[in-house]
Design an enzyme around this catalytic site. Structure first.
Site, short mmCIF file in Angstrom:
data_model
loop_
_atom_site.label_atom_id
_atom_site.label_comp_id
_atom_site.label_asym_id
_atom_site.label_seq_id
_atom_site.Cartn_x
_atom_site.Cartn_y
_atom_site.Cartn_z
N GLY A 122 -12.00 -4.93 2.04
CA GLY A 122 -13.43 -4.69 2.21
C GLY A 122 -14.04 -3.86 1.09
NE ARG B 142 -4.31 -1.64 1.79
CZ ARG B 142 -5.23 -1.99 2.68
NH1 ARG B 142 -5.03 -1.76 3.96
NH2 ARG B 142 -6.36 -2.54 2.29
N GLY C 202 -7.48 -10.47 0.55
CA GLY C 202 -6.21 -10.89 1.15
C GLY C 202 -5.71 -12.26 0.72
CE LYS D 292 -18.39 -18.95 9.33
NZ LYS D 292 -18.60 -18.07 10.47
C1 3PG Z 1 -8.27 -2.15 5.21
O1 3PG Z 1 -7.24 -2.51 5.79
O2 3PG Z 1 -9.10 -2.96 4.78
C2 3PG Z 1 -8.49 -0.69 4.98
O3 3PG Z 1 -7.36 0.04 5.27
C3 3PG Z 1 -9.71 -0.21 5.73
O4 3PG Z 1 -9.50 -0.32 7.09
P1 3PG Z 1 -10.75 -0.36 8.09
O5 3PG Z 1 -11.46 -1.65 7.83
O6 3PG Z 1 -10.20 -0.24 9.46
O7 3PG Z 1 -11.64 0.81 7.72
#
Ligand code: 3PG
Ligand code: MG
Length: 397
Positions: A375, A41, A352, A199
């Site tokens: 996410g 990142r 991931g 899941k």
């Molecule tokens: C992550 O690691 O998925 C992003 O940096 C978002 O982080 P967060 O889920 O704490 O908002």
């Protein structure tokens, strides 16, 4: 999707001498001693920063790191190690500025400062208007370049995009938006998605959303087990969610009604225990015993799926299809990875475990686009409009 691109502003000379505030996602993993264990990142955030410097801007960069408590600074929440790594990569000294919300710091054109962990600021998480108003005053141009956080509507990811004089997408966010549009909004068909993981429940909305769009939906891992149950097959002791059989059946039916399909494995790799040294046995999907655990798709299934992937126009990949961390159960994921690499389809991958599989099989260069979002990528697959995309589109109107 319409949005202002920072690269365009720079090319037009509009960033020269301006105060540019870049929201990056520098939320990198660290070990217990605070050492950065993986810096993708940070590397991915440098092009925007370099672009701003080259354009003659005074550059402020911030990010969250973890999920600290607002207003309570603890040394482990500091971006200092990130500044050090970024400084090494950019070959310059990067100053960290704490307590920056009221603008009591200076930054000169041609300089870059890292503003301390933005989640330490009171009001960040809930995007409080008082904070957003202050953030907007810090800059002339706000650059959203944090795809990993694009699904959050926080002070530095959303509020400032409303209050800054100009709000635009940085090169990383723009590339993510372009790749997502290419894969999901106007895909070259057939569009094949691979959704795997343990899941169904955590990926149900993704499966339902993709079922309306894709031509082939390949399921893997525990998700595939639940789909096998829905297809009337026995899965022994394998991980599955029997209470979601109805949902799995509905996804299969929705796909069938559109002339699309969810291929159910015809062979599987089983073991009697979940362990790296467990004996692996290939079985027809109809022959799974009561004490079996399915840990991978079988070689026939893998070969058939690989064939489909090679003929695809677009591939979306989220999740390994087996326990690829164990050598005896990695074949399915390896074959899928290699098929994606060899396919002429435009491919986009994220999540991931998926990134770990891509790295393990060394296919980084052969995937069309690798998303930096965890996410955020999943929410895109769910068919949601991310807050970042929504606000930047509104500011471009
Ligand atoms: C992550 O690691 O998925 C992003 O940096 C978002 O982080 P967060 O889920 O704490 O908002
Ligand atoms: Mg996280």
């Amino acid at each position: 999707m319409q949005f202002i691109r920072f690269s365009d502003l720079c090319a037009q000379g509009k960033a020269k001498g301006q105060r540019v505030f870049i929201r990056a996602d520098l939320n990198v993993p660290q070990d217990d001693a605070g050492h950065i264990t993986e810096d993708t990142r940070i590397r991915a955030s440098i092009p925007a920063i370099q672009m701003a410097l080259d354009a003659g801007a005074a550059v402020m960069v911030t990010s969250h790191l973890g999920r600290p408590t607002e207003g309570e600074f603890k040394p482990e929440d500091s971006l200092t190690p990130v500044a050090a790594r970024m400084g090494q990569l950019m070959n310059r000294n990067i100053r960290v500025v704490a307590n920056w919300v009221d603008g009591d710091f200076s930054v000169a054109p041609g300089e870059v400062v890292l503003l301390e962990n933005c989640r330490l600021n009171v009001g960040e998480k809930k995007n409080k208007p008082e904070l957003a108003a202050k953030l907007g005053k810090l800059c002339d141009i706000f650059v959203h370049d944090a795809f990993g956080t694009a699904h959050r509507a926080e002070g530095t990811t959303y509020g400032i995009a409303e209050t800054a004089p100009i709000a635009c997408a940085g090169p990383l966010l723009a590339a993510e938006m372009d790749a997502i549009g290419k894969a999901l909004a106007a895909p070259k068909r057939p569009l094949v998605a691979i959704v795997a993981g343990s899941k169904v429940s955590t990926k149900l909305t993704i499966l339902q959303s993709l079922a309306k769009n894709v031509d082939g939906l390949i399921v893997g891992g525990g998700i595939a087990n639940t789909f096998m149950l829905a297809a009337g097959l026995k899965i022994g002791k394998s991980l599955a969610e029997p209470d979601l059989l109805g949902e799995a059946t509905a996804v299969i039916a929705a796909m069938k009604a559109r002339g699309a399909e969810v291929p159910i494995p015809e062979d599987v790799v089983c073991a009697k225990a979940f362990a790296a040294d467990a004996e692996a046995t290939v079985k027809a999907a109809t022959e799974v015993a009561d004490d079996d655990l399915i840990l991978d798709i079988g070689p026939k299934t893998a070969a058939k799926l690989a064939e489909k992937l090679k003929q695809a126009g677009t591939i979306v990949w989220n999740g390994p299809v087996g326990v690829f961390e164990f050598a005896a159960f990695e074949n399915g994921t390896k074959v899928i990875a290699q098929a994606i690499a060899e396919s002429s389809a435009f491919s986009i991958a994220g999540g991931g475990d998926t990134l770990a599989a891509i790295a393990k099989y060394g296919i980084e260069k052969d995937v069309g686009y690798i998303s930096t979002g965890g996410g955020a990528f999943l929410e895109v697959l769910e068919g949601k409009t991310l807050p970042a995309f929504e606000v930047l589109a509104r500011r471009a109107a």
